[in-house]
Design a protein around this motif. Structure first.
Motif, PDB file in Angstrom:
ATOM      1  N   GLU A   1      -4.962  12.956  -0.157  1.00 38.06           N
ATOM      2  CA  GLU A   1      -4.340  11.649   0.092  1.00 38.06           C
ATOM      3  C   GLU A   1      -4.370  10.770  -1.146  1.00 38.06           C
ATOM      4  OE1 GLU A   1      -4.613   8.982   3.892  1.00 38.06           O
ATOM      5  OE2 GLU A   1      -6.184   8.332   2.504  1.00 38.06           O
TER       6      GLU A   1
ATOM      7  N   LYS B   1       0.065   5.045   0.990  1.00 37.15           N
ATOM      8  CA  LYS B   1      -0.903   5.905   1.661  1.00 37.15           C
ATOM      9  C   LYS B   1      -0.159   7.142   2.153  1.00 37.15           C
ATOM     10  CE  LYS B   1      -4.356   6.060   5.358  1.00 37.15           C
ATOM     11  NZ  LYS B   1      -4.854   5.422   6.587  1.00 37.15           N
TER      12      LYS B   1
ATOM     13  N   TYR C   1      -4.091   6.974  -2.276  1.00 37.49           N
ATOM     14  CA  TYR C   1      -4.262   5.646  -1.691  1.00 37.49           C
ATOM     15  C   TYR C   1      -4.304   4.622  -2.822  1.00 37.49           C
ATOM     16  CZ  TYR C   1      -6.029   2.089   1.572  1.00 37.49           C
ATOM     17  OH  TYR C   1      -6.180   0.974   2.355  1.00 37.49           O
TER      18      TYR C   1
ATOM     19  N   TRP D   1      -0.064  11.693   1.704  1.00 36.03           N
ATOM     20  CA  TRP D   1      -0.792  12.863   1.235  1.00 36.03           C
ATOM     21  C   TRP D   1       0.153  14.035   1.013  1.00 36.03           C
ATOM     22  CZ3 TRP D   1      -1.449  10.822   6.163  1.00 36.03           C
ATOM     23  CH2 TRP D   1      -0.925  11.583   7.214  1.00 36.03           C
TER      24      TRP D   1
ATOM     25  N   ARG E   1       0.810  -1.214   0.000  1.00 34.02           N
ATOM     26  CA  ARG E   1       0.000   0.000   0.000  1.00 34.02           C
ATOM     27  C   ARG E   1       0.843   1.263   0.000  1.00 34.02           C
ATOM     28  NH1 ARG E   1      -3.740   1.296   5.111  1.00 34.02           N
ATOM     29  NH2 ARG E   1      -1.669   1.739   5.956  1.00 34.02           N
TER      30      ARG E   1
END
Length: 399
Positions: free
Chosen positions: A348, A269, A350, A271, A267
């Motif tokens: 963000e 993740k 993702y 921002w 992942r």
């Protein structure tokens, strides 16, 4: 026994030994014969039986017999031959000396117990090697269970040795030890807790050697290299080793990254903070520019609804991530706004990469954010950044 002694005494007399010396000569002859028989039997087993067994096991298709009848196992078994043979042959030489015979047989019995413990230890090591080779058992933390079995065997052996020395039944000694069970539990607390924890870790498949785990409380962040009865060894990414008691992993929480590795994607993740002063409705020339770039369609450009530059930027990043060759298309891809803060509006990103390898993951993540930061000004947006010394100097100079 008497007939054997008389036979040997007659033979020694024929060889010229005087009748006065036949008593000790007979005993010495029997002792030499006992030692010789024991030596020959041991050599026959090591140089004839062992190679034969190993040849037979090497020709079979199964691999488990190669471990159970390997050289170490057979050598451990051969160590039991001398004390067993001596135990049964000693009465031939010392039948008339019961005290000495009892002492020597006790020594042989203790020797048998010790060699049996060595054989059990070797057998458990062979079982561990078999479990490493077996696909279903390879990743199970079984070493701690084998160590506990070995520890129990050593405890039983210790009790047997004491029972031999004091001529008491082993069951009586065990009953006496039951009264001091609290003391024994205190002494072997870590081993007992480690055994229970090892069973739980194995039964619930919570931990395997080779797993990447994070235990922040104990400073562990790396790969599990060994799971034993009393410790779990974790090699951190800085190559240091952290040891954790197994029961800590059961009673406390830890993070296992195995699921991430098995999923095939890692992942992203992260921002970026958008300067909210740069968020605005798009002007006509901006809309035309976005149309020429293909970031919005003609229908969207002709819509009566006002268009916000951040909205177009979000849609662009969404499409960019969906078309990126190194993002995992089977997992979630999302660009979302977070709660505005004093440092701007967090946007963000993702998504998941198509690899779990750390170096590749960081490279892909870096490429994505390099592109986002570079393309951002074309949408009339700016990253929020606290002013540095050079910024203040530039403002002062401009004034």
């Amino acid at each position: 026994m008497t007939d054997l002694n008389n036979f040997i005494a007659n033979q020694l007399t024929h060889l010229g030994i005087s009748p006065e010396n036949t008593s000790w000569s007979v005993r010495l002859t029997i002792i030499v014969c006992i030692i010789l028989v024991t030596y020959i039997a041991t050599k026959i087993f090591r140089h004839l039986v062992m190679p034969t067994i190993q040849k037979i096991t090497s020709r079979t298709k199964a691999t488990w017999d190669d471990y159970l009848f390997n050289h170490k196992m057979l050598k451990s078994f051969s160590r039991m031959i001398p004390p067993i043979l001596l135990f049964f042959q000693l009465p031939l030489a010392f039948s008339d000396s019961p005290v000495l015979l009892d002492f020597l047989q006790k020594a042989c019995s203790i020797y048998i117990v010790i060699t049996t413990l060595m054989l059990i230890n070797c057998f458990l090591n062979s079982l561990y090697e078999i479990s490493i080779e077996h696909e279903a058992l390879r990743n199970r933390p079984l070493k701690g269970i084998y160590q506990m079995i070995n520890l129990i065997a050593i405890g039983i052996g210790f009790i047997l040795i004491i029972s031999i020395l004091i001529n008491e039944n082993a069951a009586t000694i065990l009953a006496g030890l039951g009264a001091s069970a609290a003391v024994l539990m205190l002494i072997f607390k870590d081993s007992i807790l480690g055994l229970v924890a090892g069973v739980q870790l194995s039964a619930n498949d919570m931990l395997r050697p080779g797993d990447w785990i994070t235990v922040s409380k104990y400073g562990a962040d790396g790969y599990v290299i060994e799971v034993t009865l009393t410790t779990v060894k974790v090699q951190n990414f800085d190559k240091t080793i952290t040891t954790i008691p197994p029961y800590i992993l059961v009673s406390d929480s830890f993070q296992n990254w195995r699921g991430m590795r098995e999923s095939g994607g890692r992942r992203i993740k992260r921002w970026i903070n958008i300067d909210m002063n740069t968020i605005h409705f798009c002007k006509e020339d901006e809309i035309k520019y976005f149309v020429t770039k293909g970031w919005i369609t003609e229908e969207e450009a002709q819509s009566q609804q006002p268009t916000v530059n951040l909205h177009i930027f979000r849609n662009y990043i969404q499409q960019y991530l969906a078309g990126h060759p190194r993002t995992n298309k089977d997992m979630m891809i999302m660009v979302r706004q977070l709660q505005p803060t004093a440092e701007g509006l967090p946007l963000e990103i993702y998504c998941f990469t198509d690899t779990t390898e750390w170096l590749e993951y960081e490279q892909i993540q870096g490429d994505i954010f390099n592109h986002i930061l570079a393309i951002l000004p074309q949408f009339g947006l700016r990253i929020f950044q606290r002013p540095a010394g050079n910024d203040l100097t530039t403002i002062t100079t401009t004034k």
